[in-house]
Design a protein around this motif. Structure first.
Motif, PDB file in Angstrom:
ATOM      1  N   ASP A 239       0.824  -1.208   0.000  1.00  0.00           N
ATOM      2  CA  ASP A 239       0.000   0.000   0.000  1.00  0.00           C
ATOM      3  C   ASP A 239       0.858   1.258   0.000  1.00  0.00           C
ATOM      4  O   ASP A 239       0.413   2.321  -0.456  1.00  0.00           O
ATOM      5  N   ALA A 240       2.084   1.151   0.507  1.00  0.00           N
ATOM      6  CA  ALA A 240       2.982   2.306   0.520  1.00  0.00           C
ATOM      7  C   ALA A 240       3.635   2.560  -0.835  1.00  0.00           C
ATOM      8  O   ALA A 240       4.264   3.603  -1.029  1.00  0.00           O
ATOM      9  N   VAL A 241       3.496   1.615  -1.764  1.00  0.00           N
ATOM     10  CA  VAL A 241       4.072   1.784  -3.098  1.00  0.00           C
ATOM     11  C   VAL A 241       3.101   2.624  -3.928  1.00  0.00           C
ATOM     12  O   VAL A 241       2.121   2.116  -4.487  1.00  0.00           O
ATOM     13  N   THR A 242       3.359   3.903  -4.004  1.00  0.00           N
ATOM     14  CA  THR A 242       2.444   4.805  -4.697  1.00  0.00           C
ATOM     15  C   THR A 242       2.384   4.547  -6.194  1.00  0.00           C
ATOM     16  O   THR A 242       1.431   4.962  -6.866  1.00  0.00           O
ATOM     17  N   ALA A 243       3.392   3.847  -6.746  1.00  0.00           N
ATOM     18  CA  ALA A 243       3.378   3.555  -8.181  1.00  0.00           C
ATOM     19  C   ALA A 243       2.211   2.649  -8.569  1.00  0.00           C
ATOM     20  O   ALA A 243       1.836   2.597  -9.751  1.00  0.00           O
ATOM     21  N   LEU A 244       1.628   1.940  -7.604  1.00  0.00           N
ATOM     22  CA  LEU A 244       0.486   1.082  -7.912  1.00  0.00           C
ATOM     23  C   LEU A 244      -0.775   1.874  -8.212  1.00  0.00           C
ATOM     24  O   LEU A 244      -1.727   1.332  -8.788  1.00  0.00           O
ATOM     25  N   GLY A 245      -0.788   3.132  -7.826  1.00  0.00           N
ATOM     26  CA  GLY A 245      -1.921   3.989  -8.155  1.00  0.00           C
ATOM     27  C   GLY A 245      -3.228   3.485  -7.553  1.00  0.00           C
ATOM     28  O   GLY A 245      -3.309   3.110  -6.382  1.00  0.00           O
ATOM     29  N   ASP A 246      -4.271   3.444  -8.391  1.00  0.00           N
ATOM     30  CA  ASP A 246      -5.604   3.037  -7.924  1.00  0.00           C
ATOM     31  C   ASP A 246      -5.677   1.556  -7.570  1.00  0.00           C
ATOM     32  O   ASP A 246      -6.649   1.122  -6.921  1.00  0.00           O
ATOM     33  N   TRP A 247      -4.692   0.761  -7.980  1.00  0.00           N
ATOM     34  CA  TRP A 247      -4.704  -0.657  -7.622  1.00  0.00           C
ATOM     35  C   TRP A 247      -4.606  -0.856  -6.113  1.00  0.00           C
ATOM     36  O   TRP A 247      -5.018  -1.889  -5.588  1.00  0.00           O
ATOM     37  N   ARG A 248      -4.063   0.128  -5.422  1.00  0.00           N
ATOM     38  CA  ARG A 248      -3.947   0.003  -3.966  1.00  0.00           C
ATOM     39  C   ARG A 248      -5.308  -0.053  -3.281  1.00  0.00           C
ATOM     40  O   ARG A 248      -5.420  -0.556  -2.167  1.00  0.00           O
ATOM     41  N   GLU A 249      -6.336   0.441  -3.943  1.00  0.00           N
ATOM     42  CA  GLU A 249      -7.668   0.412  -3.339  1.00  0.00           C
ATOM     43  C   GLU A 249      -8.224  -1.001  -3.238  1.00  0.00           C
ATOM     44  O   GLU A 249      -9.218  -1.228  -2.541  1.00  0.00           O
ATOM     45  N   LEU A 250      -7.600  -1.943  -3.926  1.00  0.00           N
ATOM     46  CA  LEU A 250      -8.003  -3.346  -3.803  1.00  0.00           C
ATOM     47  C   LEU A 250      -7.337  -4.039  -2.625  1.00  0.00           C
ATOM     48  O   LEU A 250      -7.651  -5.193  -2.336  1.00  0.00           O
ATOM     49  N   LEU A 251      -6.422  -3.333  -1.962  1.00  0.00           N
ATOM     50  CA  LEU A 251      -5.733  -3.900  -0.809  1.00  0.00           C
ATOM     51  C   LEU A 251      -6.489  -3.549   0.467  1.00  0.00           C
ATOM     52  O   LEU A 251      -6.844  -2.383   0.690  1.00  0.00           O
ATOM     53  N   PRO A 252      -6.753  -4.522   1.335  1.00  0.00           N
ATOM     54  CA  PRO A 252      -7.408  -4.197   2.614  1.00  0.00           C
ATOM     55  C   PRO A 252      -6.615  -3.200   3.446  1.00  0.00           C
ATOM     56  O   PRO A 252      -7.194  -2.383   4.172  1.00  0.00           O
ATOM     57  N   ALA A 253      -5.286  -3.245   3.344  1.00  0.00           N
ATOM     58  CA  ALA A 253      -4.454  -2.341   4.127  1.00  0.00           C
ATOM     59  C   ALA A 253      -4.668  -0.883   3.745  1.00  0.00           C
ATOM     60  O   ALA A 253      -4.411   0.020   4.554  1.00  0.00           O
ATOM     61  N   HIS A 254      -5.142  -0.640   2.527  1.00  0.00           N
ATOM     62  CA  HIS A 254      -5.340   0.734   2.070  1.00  0.00           C
ATOM     63  C   HIS A 254      -6.425   1.438   2.876  1.00  0.00           C
ATOM     64  O   HIS A 254      -6.431   2.670   2.973  1.00  0.00           O
ATOM     65  N   TRP A 255      -7.336   0.660   3.467  1.00  0.00           N
ATOM     66  CA  TRP A 255      -8.483   1.249   4.163  1.00  0.00           C
ATOM     67  C   TRP A 255      -8.419   1.029   5.670  1.00  0.00           C
ATOM     68  O   TRP A 255      -9.410   1.266   6.363  1.00  0.00           O
ATOM     69  N   GLN A 256      -7.274   0.624   6.199  1.00  0.00           N
ATOM     70  CA  GLN A 256      -7.245   0.252   7.614  1.00  0.00           C
ATOM     71  C   GLN A 256      -7.433   1.440   8.548  1.00  0.00           C
ATOM     72  O   GLN A 256      -7.845   1.268   9.706  1.00  0.00           O
ATOM     73  N   TYR A 257      -7.137   2.653   8.077  1.00  0.00           N
ATOM     74  CA  TYR A 257      -7.325   3.834   8.921  1.00  0.00           C
ATOM     75  C   TYR A 257      -8.501   4.694   8.459  1.00  0.00           C
ATOM     76  O   TYR A 257      -8.593   5.872   8.825  1.00  0.00           O
ATOM     77  N   ALA A 258      -9.417   4.102   7.708  1.00  0.00           N
ATOM     78  CA  ALA A 258     -10.598   4.856   7.273  1.00  0.00           C
ATOM     79  C   ALA A 258     -11.480   5.249   8.457  1.00  0.00           C
ATOM     80  O   ALA A 258     -12.274   6.188   8.355  1.00  0.00           O
ATOM     81  N   TRP A 259     -11.342   4.545   9.579  1.00  0.00           N
ATOM     82  CA  TRP A 259     -12.153   4.854  10.757  1.00  0.00           C
ATOM     83  C   TRP A 259     -11.814   6.212  11.363  1.00  0.00           C
ATOM     84  O   TRP A 259     -12.604   6.750  12.167  1.00  0.00           O
ATOM     85  N   VAL A 260     -10.669   6.781  11.011  1.00  0.00           N
ATOM     86  CA  VAL A 260     -10.308   8.097  11.547  1.00  0.00           C
ATOM     87  C   VAL A 260     -11.331   9.152  11.127  1.00  0.00           C
ATOM     88  O   VAL A 260     -11.488  10.186  11.795  1.00  0.00           O
ATOM     89  N   ASP A 261     -12.076   8.871  10.053  1.00  0.00           N
ATOM     90  CA  ASP A 261     -13.091   9.828   9.593  1.00  0.00           C
ATOM     91  C   ASP A 261     -14.213  10.036  10.604  1.00  0.00           C
ATOM     92  O   ASP A 261     -14.963  11.006  10.501  1.00  0.00           O
ATOM     93  N   VAL A 262     -14.360   9.125  11.563  1.00  0.00           N
ATOM     94  CA  VAL A 262     -15.432   9.312  12.548  1.00  0.00           C
ATOM     95  C   VAL A 262     -15.109  10.450  13.502  1.00  0.00           C
ATOM     96  O   VAL A 262     -16.015  10.993  14.150  1.00  0.00           O
ATOM     97  N   PHE A 263     -13.831  10.830  13.592  1.00  0.00           N
ATOM     98  CA  PHE A 263     -13.440  11.910  14.485  1.00  0.00           C
ATOM     99  C   PHE A 263     -13.363  13.226  13.723  1.00  0.00           C
ATOM    100  O   PHE A 263     -12.364  13.939  13.750  1.00  0.00           O
ATOM    101  N   GLN A 264     -14.442  13.513  13.015  1.00  0.00           N
ATOM    102  CA  GLN A 264     -14.633  14.782  12.341  1.00  0.00           C
ATOM    103  C   GLN A 264     -15.977  15.343  12.767  1.00  0.00           C
ATOM    104  O   GLN A 264     -16.797  14.655  13.383  1.00  0.00           O
ATOM    105  N   GLY A 265     -16.204  16.592  12.403  1.00  0.00           N
ATOM    106  CA  GLY A 265     -17.466  17.202  12.782  1.00  0.00           C
ATOM    107  C   GLY A 265     -18.662  16.428  12.254  1.00  0.00           C
ATOM    108  O   GLY A 265     -19.632  16.175  12.962  1.00  0.00           O
ATOM    109  N   GLY A 266     -18.607  16.017  10.992  1.00  0.00           N
ATOM    110  CA  GLY A 266     -19.657  15.213  10.382  1.00  0.00           C
ATOM    111  C   GLY A 266     -19.115  13.847  10.013  1.00  0.00           C
ATOM    112  O   GLY A 266     -17.990  13.717   9.531  1.00  0.00           O
ATOM    113  N   LEU A 267     -19.911  12.820  10.249  1.00  0.00           N
ATOM    114  CA  LEU A 267     -19.465  11.462   9.955  1.00  0.00           C
ATOM    115  C   LEU A 267     -19.255  11.264   8.459  1.00  0.00           C
ATOM    116  O   LEU A 267     -20.120  11.616   7.651  1.00  0.00           O
TER     117      LEU A 267
END
Length: 301
Positions: A239-267
């Motif tokens: 996931d840290a290899v930026t040369a993969l581009g949009d292919w990284r979105e198929l990796l589960p690791a790419h979304w492991q910190y998506a939960w940080v979005d809950v700590f914003q004003g709007g969910l």
């Protein structure tokens, strides 16, 4: 002399015919074999369960001691993160504890509980006796998988729960200071923490499924646990290899910190929904492979 016509005694009576092939013995109920309660008690009594729980419960106190020794974190940067607001309140401290542990520490108990469950039985040569009970193979796997996932979820809840309580004592019970600015009331902050924990557990289903599949393939528990952790780390590296581009979105690791979005004003749900769909898709395939392999596995070998 005439032949005796007396009835045969019990010693010479013919034996009752065996039940027809494929017919279960009287009173046999496959669903009553290996109850979840029995499996849960067996796993709870294991030393690795106790050690894992103690480590997760001790981490918040280690972090509090680190802040006491090193001082409160500075907020002089242009971009404030969860680490910068860790000592603002108990809720902030719990969010920070999740942030520092989600990438690796919370991966370990999931891989341990799911990777050790079947392989350990095979390594102890007790798996064949469970199946001879007789416990259907699908029932055996379902029981062990359900208990392993339950213990994994408990590990996910234990860490932020202890961090919330310890942080409230150390830094006070108050609103959650958002890194993007503003605050959330303490009650809503607890709800947001619950959403974050639920997403982290969903994201870790890939690790759970991978460890469980490897546990049905090998008789070495360390191989299943280490293989799951190693492949998870490999996913983070890819996931840290930026040369993969949009292919990284198929990796589960790419979304492991998506939960940080809950700590914003709007969910913000978009990242978590996409990450959960990727994780569940991979997990279903790996769980299916585990059941398929175990159904034909030679337990005696």
């Amino acid at each position: 002399m005439t032949a005796s016509t007396s009835p045969p005694t019990s010693d010479t009576a013919p034996a009752a015919p065996p039940p027809p092939a494929g017919e279960a013995a009287p009173g046999y109920r496959p669903r009553r074999t290996l109850p979840l309660r029995v499996e849960a008690v067996r796993q709870l009594r294991r030393r690795r369960t106790l050690v894992t729980g103690l480590i997760l419960a001790a981490l918040p106190f280690v972090l509090i001691a680190a802040f006491a020794i090193g001082g409160e974190p500075e907020q002089g940067g242009q971009r404030i993160n969860l680490m910068d607001t860790a000592t603002a309140s108990g809720a902030n401290f719990a969010a920070m504890a999740l942030f520092v542990s989600a990438g690796f520490l919370l991966v370990v108990p999931v891989a341990l509980f799911c990777g050790d469950t079947v392989a350990a039985e095979a390594g102890w040569s007790s798996l064949r006796y469970l199946l001879a009970a007789p416990v259907p193979r699908s029932r055996l796997l379902l029981s062990k998988l359900a208990v392993a996932l339950a213990f994994s979820a408990a590990a996910m809840v234990l860490l932020p729960l202890v961090a919330l309580a310890a942080g409230a004592v150390a830094y006070g019970w108050g609103p959650l200071t958002l890194p993007t600015g503003g605050t959330l009331p303490a009650g809503e902050a607890v709800v947001r923490l619950g959403i974050a924990v639920a997403y982290i557990f969903t994201a870790q289903l890939v690790t759970a499924a991978l460890a469980f599949w490897l546990s049905t393939v090998t008789d070495a528990p360390l191989g299943a646990v280490g293989g799951a952790i190693g492949l998870t780390i490999a996913g983070n590296i890819l996931d840290a290899v930026t040369a993969l581009g949009d292919w990284r979105e198929l990796l589960p690791a790419h979304w492991q910190y998506a939960w940080v979005d809950v700590f914003q004003g709007g969910l913000e749900w978009d990242g978590m929904l996409r990450g959960a769909s990727v994780s569940v898709a991979y997990a279903l395939v790996l769980f299916a492979l585990a059941f398929r392999h175990f159904r034909s596995k030679d337990i005696v070998s």
